[in-house]
Design an enzyme around this catalytic site. Structure first.
Site, PDB file in Angstrom:
ATOM      1  N   GLN B 136       0.860  -1.172   0.000  1.00 27.23           N
ATOM      2  CA  GLN B 136       0.000   0.000   0.000  1.00 27.23           C
ATOM      3  C   GLN B 136       0.902   1.230   0.000  1.00 27.23           C
ATOM      4  O   GLN B 136       1.721   1.412   0.897  1.00 27.23           O
ATOM      5  CB  GLN B 136      -0.845  -0.120   1.271  1.00 27.23           C
ATOM      6  CG  GLN B 136      -1.770   0.972   1.600  1.00 27.23           C
ATOM      7  CD  GLN B 136      -1.274   1.697   2.830  1.00 27.23           C
ATOM      8  OE1 GLN B 136      -0.728   2.782   2.705  1.00 27.23           O
ATOM      9  NE2 GLN B 136      -1.408   1.116   4.010  1.00 27.23           N
ATOM     10  N   SER B 139       1.696   6.734   2.367  1.00 25.15           N
ATOM     11  CA  SER B 139       2.504   7.726   3.090  1.00 25.15           C
ATOM     12  C   SER B 139       3.665   8.225   2.253  1.00 25.15           C
ATOM     13  O   SER B 139       4.223   7.499   1.433  1.00 25.15           O
ATOM     14  CB  SER B 139       3.078   7.105   4.367  1.00 25.15           C
ATOM     15  OG  SER B 139       2.049   6.772   5.236  1.00 25.15           O
ATOM     16  N   SER B 171       5.392  -1.254   4.015  1.00 22.10           N
ATOM     17  CA  SER B 171       5.654  -2.631   4.449  1.00 22.10           C
ATOM     18  C   SER B 171       5.560  -3.562   3.256  1.00 22.10           C
ATOM     19  O   SER B 171       4.628  -3.465   2.460  1.00 22.10           O
ATOM     20  CB  SER B 171       4.635  -3.073   5.501  1.00 22.10           C
ATOM     21  OG  SER B 171       4.675  -2.212   6.599  1.00 22.10           O
ATOM     22  N   GLU B 254      -8.171  -1.164   6.914  1.00 27.08           N
ATOM     23  CA  GLU B 254      -7.013  -1.399   7.769  1.00 27.08           C
ATOM     24  C   GLU B 254      -7.436  -1.386   9.236  1.00 27.08           C
ATOM     25  O   GLU B 254      -7.055  -2.223  10.023  1.00 27.08           O
ATOM     26  CB  GLU B 254      -5.947  -0.320   7.545  1.00 27.08           C
ATOM     27  CG  GLU B 254      -4.749  -0.486   8.488  1.00 27.08           C
ATOM     28  CD  GLU B 254      -3.701   0.610   8.326  1.00 27.08           C
ATOM     29  OE1 GLU B 254      -4.097   1.781   8.168  1.00 27.08           O
ATOM     30  OE2 GLU B 254      -2.512   0.278   8.358  1.00 27.08           O
ATOM     31  N   GLU B 384      -1.186  10.512  19.025  1.00 33.79           N
ATOM     32  CA  GLU B 384      -1.972  11.752  18.916  1.00 33.79           C
ATOM     33  C   GLU B 384      -3.069  11.611  17.856  1.00 33.79           C
ATOM     34  O   GLU B 384      -4.199  12.066  18.046  1.00 33.79           O
ATOM     35  CB  GLU B 384      -1.055  12.933  18.573  1.00 33.79           C
ATOM     36  CG  GLU B 384      -0.181  13.374  19.743  1.00 33.79           C
ATOM     37  CD  GLU B 384       0.846  12.330  20.177  1.00 33.79           C
ATOM     38  OE1 GLU B 384       1.381  11.611  19.306  1.00 33.79           O
ATOM     39  OE2 GLU B 384       1.102  12.221  21.384  1.00 33.79           O
TER      40      GLU B 384
END
Lengths: 365, 415
Positions: B136, B139, B171, B254, B384
């Protein structure tokens, strides 16, 4: 997340409806301030209507025969509303010793009166601060003919302003015993309780006439105290949940700097952290109550529940006041009623630190 | 997507079939050495991949892969209850299926929902069979918590699209055959409205995968560079400039997949971490120290409450409730526990936690553990961001005002 059975959810919802209608928080606040009294006969009414007083009392004695899991669920609602009825003090703490001692001949009249809501009981084990489990320091029971008499004193007794009889631990020639003493035979003194919604007393006994529930009863005393810690934890998690809702509701409504304050991450994260702790502590409390209902040894589970629920309740009530700002620490706002309840129950039936030590010992370290 | 007729009888028959298959094709957890978190190494070695592929092939051939997936794409066309039965029977067994988590938990559901008929027919079967591993590619170095701020560009050129940019924290990119990539296709509109998703062949010219070494020394993920990588128009997933919808779908999958199986909840109900620390404290003599005892008991409490949360979550899912916020709660509580455990071990080890002899495996293990713990908290969403999710989705608190929401992407401040 709910893992309760439909039946238990329904009971919890019925109790919630009753308490919301009978004891809204402003009414609880007025009662705490001495400006109003608990409606006369309310406990008897609750006993007869919803069967609350005899919830865990077997049906043969006029109770509902429900499990400790159900009792825990109901206590959550009492914790949520701070309703000033003797649910924890009498229907839980004052009733459980009869069930643990399982002495039907002696218990029958007491349990029948408790289930009917015509009498209340209170658990009086503690004699001095900072002892968990409570030790018997100076309360002694002596047999005299067919009956017993007790001399000594107890403190930090949750008795809702005065119970009809007290369950008292005392040393006997055959080890620790558990007795029932009539209110008429004790001298009761009100303590100045931080928790304004629940009275506490110190009692002294001077050759008080006592009926034995169990003698040589160390095992039963341990069981009773584990159950007490578990049931207090159930009440605590209800209070913590109410406080989470209170802070979130305020964070969604209050505007500063032109924004709803709940949109600030500082505030949002305070609420999220409370949610994380509440969900985990709820699991610990319900797990302990369910294990107790199954008759398992709950020594470790009870300590786990008491630690988790005490800590989240104290933390949440402080966080709630901070989310509210100035209004949060005024006398008029109900936030301090919960803060007081949290600090009070944190200390009763074992502080988190005492339970942590008990846990390690219980785990063999 | 569920077409099968489900009766208590055939569910029971199915259960027996699954039970039988597991007993002859999988290893029980208790048969393995317990306690070693293999989070750091899992999925990295060639051997692990071979074992995983073989396991998935066998599972597929037995008719036990893609249980609730449509038959026409290679699934079994069974119900979610069949999946539940499978999950129940699988508990207690070691499933070497980590390399397929992204493929089956995130990419395949996205293709099923947003892909073309041709893409579904081409890819879903091989994914279920373990022949295709996907990664995937979301990011970027400049777009972490705010993935929609991505800058990898895709420009149309005839029947093809040309991709340039860089992805990171990917990953499995080093062994994946395909990737699901989100790209910027229109910088003149607000950031969520100019994103497009493609399938990219990881072996295509211009794709460079470089393993990233983590601070612990392990290499679990990669950075992936795209240098004039050409993908055909048929690789488009969903609609041009509307890829954010599909991306959100992928991320929701996910969350569900982490919530249902992992996130610190998948393991047993014991107190492995506590046991190891208590043993260590006993061996160093610190077990009699009140401060140590207090912290040890706290770790037991946190480990148990997390385990109870896991049990409750499974019970809740089993009784048909939708996944709640427990995944985020478990991730937060789990990573906090992980750091606390590592910190306590370092305190107990004192000097021998920072330098040790060759034969001191205990110190090596704890040192590795403490070096892996910061990553454990950040991977899959920082604490966060988890708190934002809980605050906004579970508690209904409003979002922060967003400065970039309605601005054309090219005018937004980026890294």
């Amino acid at each position: 997340m709910s893992v309760m059975t439909e039946e238990r959810e329904a009971l919890k919802a019925a109790v919630a409806d009753y308490l919301d209608a009978t004891f809204p928080i402003d009414k609880v606040h007025r009662i705490a301030n001495g400006k109003e009294d608990v409606p006369a006969g309310e406990w008897t009414k609750a006993a007869q209507g919803l069967g609350l007083a005899g919830l865990v009392i077997p049906e043969e004695f006029g109770g509902q025969g429900a499990s400790l899991g159900e009792l825990g669920a109901v206590l959550q609602e009492f914790g949520r509303t701070l309703a000033p009825l003797p649910m924890l003090s009498s229907a839980a703490l004052g009733t459980v010793p009869f069930l643990v001692c399982d002495n039907a001949n002696v218990s029958k009249p007491y349990l029948e009166a408790l289930a009917a809501g015509t009498a209340t009981a209170a658990l009086a084990l503690s004699e001095a601060a900072n002892q968990w489990p409570a030790t018997i320091n100076n309360t002694t029971a002596t047999p005299s003919g067919d009956t017993w008499s007790i001399t000594g004193s107890k403190s930090f007794v949750l008795d809702n302003g005065g119970a009809d009889f007290y369950i008292v631990s005392a040393s006997t020639p055959q080890g620790p015993g558990i007795f029932v003493v009539d209110a008429a035979d004790v001298q009761r003194t009100d303590l100045n309780a931080m928790d304004l919604t629940r009275k506490q007393s110190a009692i002294s006994l001077n050759n008080a006439k006592a009926t034995p529930l169990a003698i040589n009863a160390q095992e039963q005393l341990t069981k009773i105290q584990n159950l007490a810690a578990t049931l207090v934890a159930s009440e605590q998690i209800g209070g913590a949940d109410a406080i989470l809702k209170m802070m979130v509701e305020y964070a969604k409504m209050r505007v500063q700097f032109g924004r709803i304050i709940g949109s600030f991450q500082a505030i949002k994260h305070m609420c999220a952290n409370t949610l994380v702790e509440v969900e985990q502590a709820r699991g610990a409390a319900e797990d302990a109550a369910d294990r107790a209902a199954e008759g398992e040894d709950i020594t470790l589970s009870a300590s786990l529940a008491k630690i988790a629920c005490s800590e989240v309740f104290s933390d949440a009530t402080l966080t709630n006041i901070r989310v509210h700002g100035g209004i949060g620490y005024t006398w008029e706002h109900p936030a301090h009623l919960y803060f007081r309840r949290a600090r009070s129950t944190n200390a009763l039936f074992g502080t988190p630190a005492q339970h942590r030590e008990a846990l390690l010992v219980g785990l063999g370290y | 997507m569920t077409t099968a007729i489900e009766t208590p009888a055939n569910l029971e028959e199915f259960r027996l079939k699954v039970r039988d298959w597991f007993s002859s094709n999988a290893t029980r957890e208790d048969a393995e050495a317990s306690g070693e978190s293999s989070e750091v190494e899992e999925g990295e070695t060639e051997d692990f991949l071979v074992v995983a592929r073989k396991f998935q092939n066998t599972l597929y051939d037995a008719g036990l892969s893609g249980l609730s997936w449509p038959k026409e794409y290679g699934g079994q066309g069974l119900t979610m209850n069949h999946q539940q039965v499978f999950n129940e029977e699988a508990s207690g067994y070691v499933l070497p299926s980590t390399p397929f988590m992204v493929t089956l938990g995130m990419c395949a559901p996205t293709i099923l929902q947003y892909g073309t008929e041709e893409q579904r027919k081409r890819h879903i079967g091989p994914m279920l069979r373990g022949d295709e591993i996907w990664c995937q590619l979301f990011s970027e170095p400049g777009a972490g918590s705010d993935v929609a701020g991505l800058t990898t560009k895709a420009v149309q050129d005839g029947d093809e699209w040309v991709i340039n940019g860089q992805k990171v924290w990917t990953s499995g990119a080093h062994y994946a055959s395909f990737g699901l990539i989100v790209t910027r296709t229109n910088p003149d509109v607000p950031k969520h409205k100019g994103i497009t998703m493609f399938i990219v062949d990881m072996k295509a010219p211009g794709v460079t995968v470089r393993p990233l070494r983590q601070m612990s020394g392990a290499s679990g993920f990669n950075e992936v560079f795209f240098d004039n990588v050409r993908v055909p128009a048929t690789a488009l997933v969903g609609v041009v400039d509307q890829g954010w919808t599909a991306a959100i779908g992928t991320l929701m999958n996910e969350r569900v997949s982490i919530g249902a199986g992992g996130g610190g909840l998948g393991r047993g109900t014991g107190t492995v971490q506590f046991d190891r620390l208590a043993e260590l404290a006993t061996s160093t003599g610190a077990i009699t120290d009140p401060v140590t005892r207090n912290e040890l008991a706290t770790i037991w409490v946190k480990e148990r409450t997390l385990a109870i949360l896991g049990d409750r979550m499974r019970a809740s899912l089993k009784s048909g409730n939708a996944p709640g916020p427990e995944g985020s709660i478990a991730k937060l509580a789990g990573s906090e526990l992980g750091s606390r455990v590592a910190d306590m071990a370092m305190d107990l080890l004192a000097e021998s936690g920072q330098a040790w002899n060759n034969d001191d495996e205990e110190s090596l293990r704890w040192a590795t553990n403490v070096l892996a713990s910061p990553g454990g908290a950040i991977a899959g969403g920082t604490p966060e961001i988890m708190r934002n999710i809980l605050g906004e989705r579970s508690l209904g608190l409003p979002k922060e005002p967003q400065l970039d929401r309605d601005m054309p992407f090219k005018e937004i401040r980026t890294n």
